[in-house]
Scaffold this active site. Structure first.
Site, PDB file in Angstrom:
ATOM      1  N   SER A  57       0.829  -1.193   0.000  1.00 43.30           N
ATOM      2  CA  SER A  57       0.000   0.000   0.000  1.00 43.30           C
ATOM      3  C   SER A  57       0.878   1.264   0.000  1.00 43.30           C
ATOM      4  O   SER A  57       1.630   1.478  -0.940  1.00 43.30           O
ATOM      5  CB  SER A  57      -0.961  -0.032   1.194  1.00 43.30           C
ATOM      6  OG  SER A  57      -1.952   0.942   1.074  1.00 43.30           O
ATOM      7  N   ASP A  66     -10.324  -4.419  -4.425  1.00 42.48           N
ATOM      8  CA  ASP A  66      -9.711  -3.464  -3.492  1.00 42.48           C
ATOM      9  C   ASP A  66     -10.533  -2.181  -3.461  1.00 42.48           C
ATOM     10  O   ASP A  66     -10.630  -1.474  -4.463  1.00 42.48           O
ATOM     11  CB  ASP A  66      -8.272  -3.167  -3.942  1.00 42.48           C
ATOM     12  CG  ASP A  66      -7.479  -2.373  -2.920  1.00 42.48           C
ATOM     13  OD1 ASP A  66      -8.090  -1.648  -2.122  1.00 42.48           O
ATOM     14  OD2 ASP A  66      -6.238  -2.485  -2.934  1.00 42.48           O
ATOM     15  N   HIS A 123      -8.010  -5.221  -0.413  1.00 39.71           N
ATOM     16  CA  HIS A 123      -6.827  -4.384  -0.238  1.00 39.71           C
ATOM     17  C   HIS A 123      -5.747  -5.054   0.597  1.00 39.71           C
ATOM     18  O   HIS A 123      -4.562  -4.904   0.329  1.00 39.71           O
ATOM     19  CB  HIS A 123      -7.219  -3.049   0.407  1.00 39.71           C
ATOM     20  CG  HIS A 123      -6.066  -2.099   0.554  1.00 39.71           C
ATOM     21  ND1 HIS A 123      -5.366  -1.608  -0.526  1.00 39.71           N
ATOM     22  CD2 HIS A 123      -5.472  -1.570   1.649  1.00 39.71           C
ATOM     23  CE1 HIS A 123      -4.414  -0.803  -0.108  1.00 39.71           C
ATOM     24  NE2 HIS A 123      -4.449  -0.765   1.208  1.00 39.71           N
TER      25      HIS A 123
END
Length: 256
Positions: A106, A208, A238
């Protein structure tokens, strides 16, 4: 938490010093460096899986917590992309030697690309990049996925009060500060070509809700000169922390 004993390094030559917690395991090459996500720490599922994988194969592995995260010092509300990048570079320089595979999740994917750019600008370094593994990479998220998507009242609160409490699906609301948004604009990457100087593997969940799969496609278009493979996991979210997701991540790391 498994792994080596925690060590602390002081970071912040040009500003407030922060005590950064690091777990570093010696071992074979290429070593692994874990870069976690926004509001995540080095005790997460993916980080521990990477550490266990490295242990089984006698590979060097380094994990750390950004300031304001986990067991590192500093306040989360003081955090910015530039500040956390400075910490990543400091950990890389202090604990990594020889070729490294940087695994960024991320926000850590954005930090990994910024780290690669910083390394490429140097004349030399005792550690080099063998590859990047980016998991739902959230590059430019402060602008593209936060500021541009925020409702007018959120932008107003950030501009006039300096922060806004953002609701979260994972727990209590958390503050988004004006300094985070403004500093993020100094580190945007999607506006031009991105050269990493090493192969890149990207894993992205099609389900996601935080980093849309189109964001990963936009990144691949900015990596024209690199060996890039994008894997879209159709039912992945995610976090990509299910056993089958972890297996895919480790398979990407094993390529190097």
């Amino acid at each position: 938490m498994t792994g080596e004993a925690v060590q602390f390094i002081e970071v912040g030559g040009g500003g407030p010093k922060r005590s950064i917690a690091v777990r570093a395991r010696g071992g074979g090459s290429p070593g692994l460096l874990w870069l976690g996500g926004f509001r995540s720490d080095m005790a997460g599922t993916k980080a521990l899986a990477l550490d266990a994988w490295a242990t089984e194969r006698d590979r060097a592995c380094v994990r750390f917590d950004y300031s304001g995260h986990g067991i590192s010092g500093g306040e989360f509300t003081d955090g910015t992309i530039g500040r956390w990048l400075e910490e990543a570079i400091a950990v890389f320089d202090a604990f990594c030697e020889g070729p490294q595979v940087v695994v960024g999740s991320s926000m850590g994917g954005w930090i990994a690309l910024l780290l690669a750019r910083a390394i490429a600008r140097r004349a030399s370094s005792r550690a080099t990049l063998a590859g990047l593994v980016l998991i739902a990479p959230a590059l430019d998220f402060t602008e593209e996925l936060m500021w541009k998507a925020f409702p007018p009242e959120a932008r107003h609160a950030i501009e006039t009060e300096g922060a806004w409490l953002r609701p979260s699906d994972y727990g209590d609301p958390y503050p988004i500060t004006r300094k985070l948004i403004e500093d993020g604009r100094n580190h945007l990457l999607l506006g031009g070509s991105i050269s990493t100087g090493c192969p890149v593997r990207i894993l992205q969940g099609a389900q996601d809700a935080d980093v849309p799969w189109r964001h990963a496609f936009a990144l691949t278009e900015r990596l024209p000169g690199d060996d890039v493979v994008l894997t879209v996991i159709r039912d992945g979210d995610h976090r990509l922390s299910r056993p089958q997701d972890i297996a895919r991540i480790l398979a990407a790391v094993a390529e190097f």
